[in-house]
Scaffold this motif. Structure first.
Motif, short mmCIF file in Angstrom:
data_model
loop_
_atom_site.label_atom_id
_atom_site.label_comp_id
_atom_site.label_asym_id
_atom_site.label_seq_id
_atom_site.Cartn_x
_atom_site.Cartn_y
_atom_site.Cartn_z
N GLY A 171 0.79 -1.23 0.00
CA GLY A 171 0.00 0.00 0.00
C GLY A 171 0.82 1.28 0.00
N LYS A 172 2.14 1.17 -0.16
CA LYS A 172 2.98 2.39 -0.13
C LYS A 172 2.65 3.31 -1.31
N CYS A 173 2.37 2.70 -2.47
CA CYS A 173 2.06 3.51 -3.65
C CYS A 173 0.78 4.32 -3.42
N ILE A 174 -0.16 3.70 -2.72
CA ILE A 174 -1.42 4.40 -2.45
C ILE A 174 -1.16 5.63 -1.57
N GLN A 175 -0.24 5.43 -0.62
CA GLN A 175 0.07 6.54 0.30
C GLN A 175 0.74 7.71 -0.42
N VAL A 176 1.67 7.42 -1.32
CA VAL A 176 2.46 8.53 -1.89
C VAL A 176 1.77 9.22 -3.06
N CYS A 177 0.82 8.56 -3.72
CA CYS A 177 0.25 9.14 -4.93
C CYS A 177 -0.37 10.51 -4.65
N PRO A 178 0.11 11.57 -5.33
CA PRO A 178 -0.42 12.91 -5.06
C PRO A 178 -1.83 13.10 -5.62
N TYR A 179 -2.31 12.15 -6.43
CA TYR A 179 -3.60 12.35 -7.11
C TYR A 179 -4.67 11.35 -6.69
N GLN A 180 -4.38 10.55 -5.68
CA GLN A 180 -5.30 9.48 -5.27
C GLN A 180 -5.69 8.62 -6.49
N ALA A 181 -4.70 8.35 -7.33
CA ALA A 181 -4.98 7.60 -8.56
C ALA A 181 -4.82 6.09 -8.35
N ILE A 182 -4.35 5.71 -7.17
CA ILE A 182 -4.16 4.27 -6.92
C ILE A 182 -5.13 3.87 -5.80
N GLN A 183 -5.78 2.75 -5.99
CA GLN A 183 -6.70 2.28 -4.97
C GLN A 183 -6.56 0.76 -4.81
N TRP A 184 -7.23 0.24 -3.79
CA TRP A 184 -7.20 -1.21 -3.58
C TRP A 184 -8.19 -1.87 -4.52
N LYS A 185 -7.78 -3.05 -5.00
CA LYS A 185 -8.67 -3.84 -5.83
C LYS A 185 -8.81 -5.19 -5.13
N GLU A 186 -10.05 -5.54 -4.82
CA GLU A 186 -10.27 -6.81 -4.12
C GLU A 186 -10.23 -7.94 -5.14
N LEU A 187 -9.44 -8.96 -4.85
CA LEU A 187 -9.40 -10.13 -5.72
C LEU A 187 -10.29 -11.21 -5.12
N ARG A 188 -10.63 -12.18 -5.93
CA ARG A 188 -11.36 -13.31 -5.38
C ARG A 188 -10.48 -14.01 -4.36
N GLY A 189 -11.05 -14.45 -3.30
CA GLY A 189 -10.26 -15.09 -2.25
C GLY A 189 -9.81 -14.09 -1.20
N GLY A 190 -10.27 -12.84 -1.32
CA GLY A 190 -10.02 -11.87 -0.26
C GLY A 190 -8.71 -11.11 -0.37
N ASP A 191 -7.81 -11.50 -1.28
CA ASP A 191 -6.57 -10.74 -1.47
C ASP A 191 -6.90 -9.36 -2.03
N ARG A 192 -5.99 -8.43 -1.75
CA ARG A 192 -6.17 -7.15 -2.42
C ARG A 192 -4.84 -6.68 -3.01
N LYS A 193 -4.93 -6.02 -4.14
CA LYS A 193 -3.74 -5.55 -4.84
C LYS A 193 -3.98 -4.08 -5.22
N ALA A 194 -2.88 -3.37 -5.45
CA ALA A 194 -3.00 -1.97 -5.88
C ALA A 194 -3.51 -1.93 -7.32
N GLU A 195 -4.30 -0.88 -7.60
CA GLU A 195 -4.81 -0.72 -8.95
C GLU A 195 -4.76 0.75 -9.33
N VAL A 196 -4.28 1.05 -10.52
CA VAL A 196 -4.14 2.43 -10.97
C VAL A 196 -5.37 2.83 -11.77
N LEU A 197 -5.89 4.03 -11.49
CA LEU A 197 -6.97 4.56 -12.32
C LEU A 197 -6.31 5.38 -13.43
N PRO A 198 -6.28 4.83 -14.65
CA PRO A 198 -5.47 5.48 -15.69
C PRO A 198 -5.94 6.89 -16.01
N SER A 199 -7.23 7.17 -15.83
CA SER A 199 -7.68 8.51 -16.19
C SER A 199 -7.27 9.54 -15.14
#
Lengths: 146, 308, 652
Positions: free
Chosen positions: C588-616
């Protein structure tokens, strides 16, 4: 300066790598060019979007493999195109500077600074002074080959 | 207004190295005595630099700047040996030389040559200031106001600063280069009224007095004219050369330009000394060419009442 | 990969100090490079054709152009390779002009350096991948910051084109500095007569929302989708009710308020409308002078107001709006002449600024258009104008020319003669700068028809003599000192960047020069754009200029916005960050540093979560890339591999 370069080139050309942010310092280097501000020719510039993109390992790796100097330059603090990128860079690069000697690298071979797109003259001064410094230090033996 | 917090304790019993210079041994003797008297009255101990030598004045630095810098730096170096961190001199010419030597010391390219000539330990940390700077910044008008026993109420005086006291601005680091006010404030502190004097930094003719006397006559005449026009009874100065051109040459001026100036030109230290109640003779008031007796007239509310 | 390299000679700009043939020859020896050539002007039409031809003939998959700065021609060449069927990101530039040929004279060293730079570009290109833009909708509303003549023109032109406009003005009325002027050069037409109708238009256009007495507080987002917070400062008068009748002003007992509109030559009231033609014509209370606020008594305005508009409880209000583009037209401030001790340092009431004199000349000014001097109200006979006060003077850090002063002094001198025919005007000047249509003729008229005495030289001192001012200066043409006794001295005070211009630039993420003027994208070819897409400049905020130039730039900025808004969507920049989910350790470090809140958590099946970039939303700064401990997030087109490939090339 240029004369000195060609003499040195026969032995081993000094090579300096510069990581410049696209918005300020790369523009500053362009401004210096447009104004024909003469500079030493040792520097090779890599354009990065922001100094925040600057992974300290880019600099460390360059110096480990024997690049003679690394210069990083970005927008002045508070003027970052991406608002805060250079503030992160400042912390990381300051740490790097203190860490290099522990790796066996002369910390003077690394320098980071801020130059805006309008400061062509400052860029000329920065490059000239840093090149002078690296020429005084001589070629970097690096770590991998020793 | 002032840069320092004025606390009597700070300047009371303070020791300051004193560089007298050649003018104050000769024609400007009264500037020397009045400076010593005023400092003594304010509790500042002046320690004359032992075996002081010429500051180099105007000829030396035109010949060899580094050599002349080392010449005047010898005085600073001795002062430091005697334990001083500040050297005070009343003469702006001497001040310029002393500060100039510090400037050469701080020039990386010249430092080694300078130290070689000087041949004495020197670290460039000592400060050189004028007596005006000492009175205005270190003592301060407020502290002086408290000690006034003989206010110069209803005396209209104008300050004449000349060219050197606050200029060049980055070099002098004192007062405003175009509109200095240190003497204005000090004279107001001793009760005098100080009209706005537009010519306070105009040229007096300086050393042209030696070669082209008529130039000095013209320039100094303008200054005296303006002083009279704004209603001044006397002109206050803090430079021996200014004083000489305005005071000593008034007679020449009158002859040359058919004028009849008779306006006293007094050192600022003499004015403050009078207000502090020091004997006018000790201040050397009688040594001025134009009689300054007008300053001794007591005015103020009582006399006005008496007149009525 | 099959790579083609094109080394530009740029006439002699590059070829003069770099052996371009040699660069091309050496480049041809690099692996993957199948074609290399040197060409006179690669950016010209035949030059671009040659690239396109080579792409098809040699079946190139990637192209390197070694020429000028990519900040200059990267878009040009990207379009060229795209037309030949390559993806625009299969292209790299090596800057061998600004960074090589123009800064060094040693041909041999330059050639070596140019070869290195080309090699680095080739090395990077090997890792390039085709990237594709996506499209996002545009908010077709434009924010104009500043309601001076440049901002007014930009707002009107945008509105005329059917766009919704939000015009934000710091003061209580629009009009800016032009509203304070009496007449304009070189036509001497009445400033408020030509500006007034435009101001009225602003208030009447249905698609312009005017927020006066407001300031931009915060800006986020990107071109097409900015979000702005505007602080509407409390006026303590309900403007929806206020009719501008002025009854409150007449009765206000606080009468000693400095009249800022009249450059403090007169007094205003604590509740005030700055001038008769004000838009909006609404009263506002200045809290620091109002007896109700300072002393806790009075309340006359509230009592007198026929529509009960006065509201002492009013508070600042934050208004949030979505806009697609921003035009910055924040104007300038007048240089403060009190730093000049030799001109009196602001001590003498009869030594005034150019804008003060403009108010004196104005019929709606403090003296009703009669020339009087501030000290005693006497009509002046001898008037001295001093040019270049706060311009072309390095000692006050204003080495630039303000561009308008020579002309406005000529105008003021002409008007002085019209008002007081028996008056004498003198102008002390350094040079006369009158390069504009009919400008030089105008200055000549001042000299020849109106008998204004032009004295070439600087003024050394101004001091009072009796009730007049003595101006002491030099006439450098005659080589003599001159002294003029004047009743009034007008200083041609120059232009400096508006206070707060730097803070606003930081909010807009645009650059400014050392004097606080905003930087255009290119000084000649992109004069109204900034380096932040969707932010445009108009008027003096970009650099000193006169009214015609400000108006032209306002229109130009509006045209740029119209062009941007002509499409319904905007192509996003595909140089964004991308997460390799298999490598992401979910720190989650990328989520913390992003100045534009462009990265968020994406829930995967099985409860894992990964970072996801909002390209727009991603702006492509790469901060996350440098932060990621396992390099799972990579900034496309500036990946670690690409940058390291350039670095590795230098070890050689």
């Amino acid at each position: 300066m240029t004369e000195g370069n060609s003499v040195l080139a026969k032995a081993r050309e000094i090579k300096i790598i510069g990581f410049l942010c696209n918005w300020c310092s790369y523009g500053g280097a362009d401004t210096a060019g447009v104004c024909r501000f003469k500079q030493p020719t040792d520097l090779r510039i890599v354009r990065i979007p922001c100094t925040g993109r600057m992974d300290p390992l880019f600099a460390a790796k360059s110096l480990i493999y024997g690049i003679d100097g690394v210069l990083v330059s970005g927008c002045h603090p508070k003027d970052c195109h991406y608002a805060v990128g250079n503030l992160y860079a400042r912390r990381r690069l300051e740490v790097l500077k203190h860490f290099l000697p522990f790796m066996g690298i002369d910390g003077r071979r690394f320098h980071y600074t801020w130059v805006s797109a309008s400061e062509g003259q400052l860029w000329q001064k920065t490059v000239t002074e840093f090149s002078d410094r690296i020429h005084r230090l001589g070629p970097n033996p690096g770590l991998s080959r020793t | 207004m002032n840069r320092y917090i004025h606390n009597e304790e700070i300047f009371m019993n303070r020791r300051v190295a004193y560089y007298q210079g050649c003018s104050l041994e000769g024609l400007a003797h009264e500037f020397d005595t009045s400076t010593r008297e005023v400092c003594a009255a304010l509790g500042i101990e002046l320690v004359e630099i032992p075996d002081w030598n010429c500051c180099g004045s105007t000829p030396a630095h035109s010949l060899d700047p580094v050599l002349s810098a080392a010449l005047s730096a010898r005085n600073l170096a001795i002062a430091v040996q005697e334990g001083a961190d500040v050297v005070m001199t009343p003469c702006p010419g001497c001040l310029k030389s002393l500060k100039g030597s510090l400037e050469v010391y701080h020039d990386q390219d010249e430092r080694q040559k300078f130290l070689d000539i000087l041949g004495m330990p020197f670290d460039g940390k000592v400060k050189a200031i004028s007596v005006l700077q000492l009175l205005y910044e270190d003592v301060g008008p407020d502290a002086i106001r408290k000690r006034v026993v003989r206010p110069l109420t209803d005396h209209a005086l104008v300050p004449y600063y000349g060219c050197l006291l606050s200029r060049p601005a980055h070099f002098a680091q004192f007062d405003d280069p175009e509109n200095p006010i240190s003497m204005d404030r000090l004279m107001e502190a001793v009760g005098a009224s100080v009209p706005d004097f537009p010519y306070k930094t105009e040229c007096c003719g300086a050393t042209y007095g030696v070669t082209r006397n008529e130039i000095v006559g013209k320039l100094s005449g303008r200054i005296l004219d303006m002083a009279l026009r704004v209603g001044a009874e006397a002109v206050a100065v803090a430079c021996p050369l200014c004083q000489q051109n305005l005071d000593l040459r008034q007679g020449q001026l009158n002859r040359q330009w058919k004028r009849n100036f008779d306006i006293p030109v007094v050192y600022i230290t003499q004015i403050i000394g009078l207000a502090l109640g020091i004997d006018p003779r000790k201040l050397g008031l009688h040594k001025l060419f134009v009689d300054a007796g007008v300053l001794l007239e007591k005015r103020g509310p009582e006399t006005t009442q008496a007149a009525q | 990969m099959r790579i083609g390299v094109f080394v530009c000679q740029c006439g002699t700009n590059i070829a003069g100090t770099v052996d371009t043939e040699e660069v091309a020859r050496r480049t041809l020896m690099l692996p993957d490079v199948v074609y290399a050539t040197s060409y006179m002007y690669t950016c010209s039409e035949p030059g671009q054709k040659e690239i396109q031809q080579a792409i098809s003939e040699h079946n190139l998959q990637g192209v390197v152009v070694a020429a000028c700065s990519p900040r200059m021609h990267e878009p040009t060449f990207r379009r060229a390779v795209e037309r030949a069927g390559l993806n625009r990101y299969m292209f790299e530039m090596a800057n061998i002009r600004e960074h090589v040929s123009w800064i060094g004279l040693d041909r041999e060293a330059n050639t070596r350096k140019a070869c290195d730079l080309v090699e680095m570009a080739v090395a990077k290109l090997r890792y390039n991948q085709p990237l594709f833009s996506s499209k996002v909708p545009i908010h077709k509303k434009v924010l104009v910051i500043g309601g001076g003549v440049a901002g007014i023109q930009a707002a009107l032109d945008c509105a005329e084109g059917g766009l919704d406009v939000l015009l934000v003005e710091k003061k209580t009325s629009i009009g800016g500095k032009m509203a304070q002027l009496d007449k304009t050069f070189p036509t001497v037409d009445c400033s408020s007569c030509i500006l007034g109708p435009k101001m009225v238009d602003v208030s009447q256009k249905e698609n312009i929302t005017l927020l006066a007495n407001s300031e931009v507080e915060n800006i986020s987002g990107y071109v097409g989708n900015f979000k702005v917070d505007v602080r509407k400062k409390a006026t303590y008068v309900d403007w929806s009710a206020c009719t501008g009748c002025g009854a409150c002003i007449e009765k206000c007992p606080s009468r000693k308020v400095p009249d800022t509109f009249n450059e403090e030559l007169g007094k205003a009231r604590a509740i005030n409308i700055p001038f008769p033609q004000a838009i909006p014509k609404k009263a506002a209370i200045r809290r620091e002078y109002c007896l109700h606020f300072t002393k806790g008594k009075c309340g006359i305005c509230k009592k007198i107001c026929p529509v009960e508009a006065v509201n002492y409880e009013m508070e600042d209000e934050i208004i949030t709006e979505d806009v697609g583009a921003i035009i910055v037209a924040t104007g300038y401030d007048l240089f403060d002449h009190s730093v000049y001790g030799e001109y009196g340092g602001g001590r003498y009431p009869d030594v005034i600024s150019g804008l003060q004199y403009e108010r004196i000349l104005s019929a709606s000014g403090p003296y009703g258009g009669h020339i009087k001097r501030p000290s005693d109200g006497k009509e002046p006979r001898d008037i001295v104008f001093i040019a270049c006060v706060g311009s072309r003077d390095a000692s006050v850090d204003r080495p630039y020319c303000s561009g308008v002063c020579c002309m406005y002094i000529a105008k003021q001198a002409i008007l002085t003669k019209d008002h007081v025919p028996e008056s004498n005007s003198y102008v002390f000047y350094m040079d006369i700068r009158s390069p504009g249509k009919n400008y030089d003729e105008f200055v000549r008229r001042a000299q020849e028809e109106y008998g204004v005495q032009y004295i070439r030289g600087r003024v050394g001192k101004i001091y009072p003599r009796g009730d007049r001012m003595v101006v002491q200066g030099a006439d450098t043409l005659l080589g003599v000192q001159v002294e003029v006794e004047a009743d009034l001295v007008v200083l041609a005070t120059g232009v400096e960047s508006a206070s707060g211009s730097r803070e606003l630039a930081e909010k807009l993420r645009i650059s400014y020069d050392q004097y606080g003027f905003y930087m255009e994208s290119h000084p000649k070819l992109r004069p109204v754009e900034t380096n932040t897409a969707g932010v445009y400049l108009a008027g003096v905020c970009q650099g000193p200029k006169d009214i015609p130039a400000s108006v032209a730039q306002g229109s130009a900025a509006a045209a740029k916005v119209q062009a941007l808004f002509a499409r319904d969507t905007i192509e996003t920049n595909p140089q964004v960050a991308l997460v390799n989910e298999r490598a992401c350790i979910s720190c989650g470090k990328c989520i913390q540093v992003c100045p534009y809140q462009a990265i968020q958590w994406k829930e995967l099946r099985g409860g894992d979560r990964k970072a996801e970039v909002l390209p727009s939303v991603c702006q492509g700064c790469g901060l996350c890339n440098a932060t990621c401990p396992c390099k799972a997030i990579q900034l496309l087109h500036a990946t670690d591999n690409q940058i390291l490939a350039e670095v590795n090339e230098l070890f050689g």
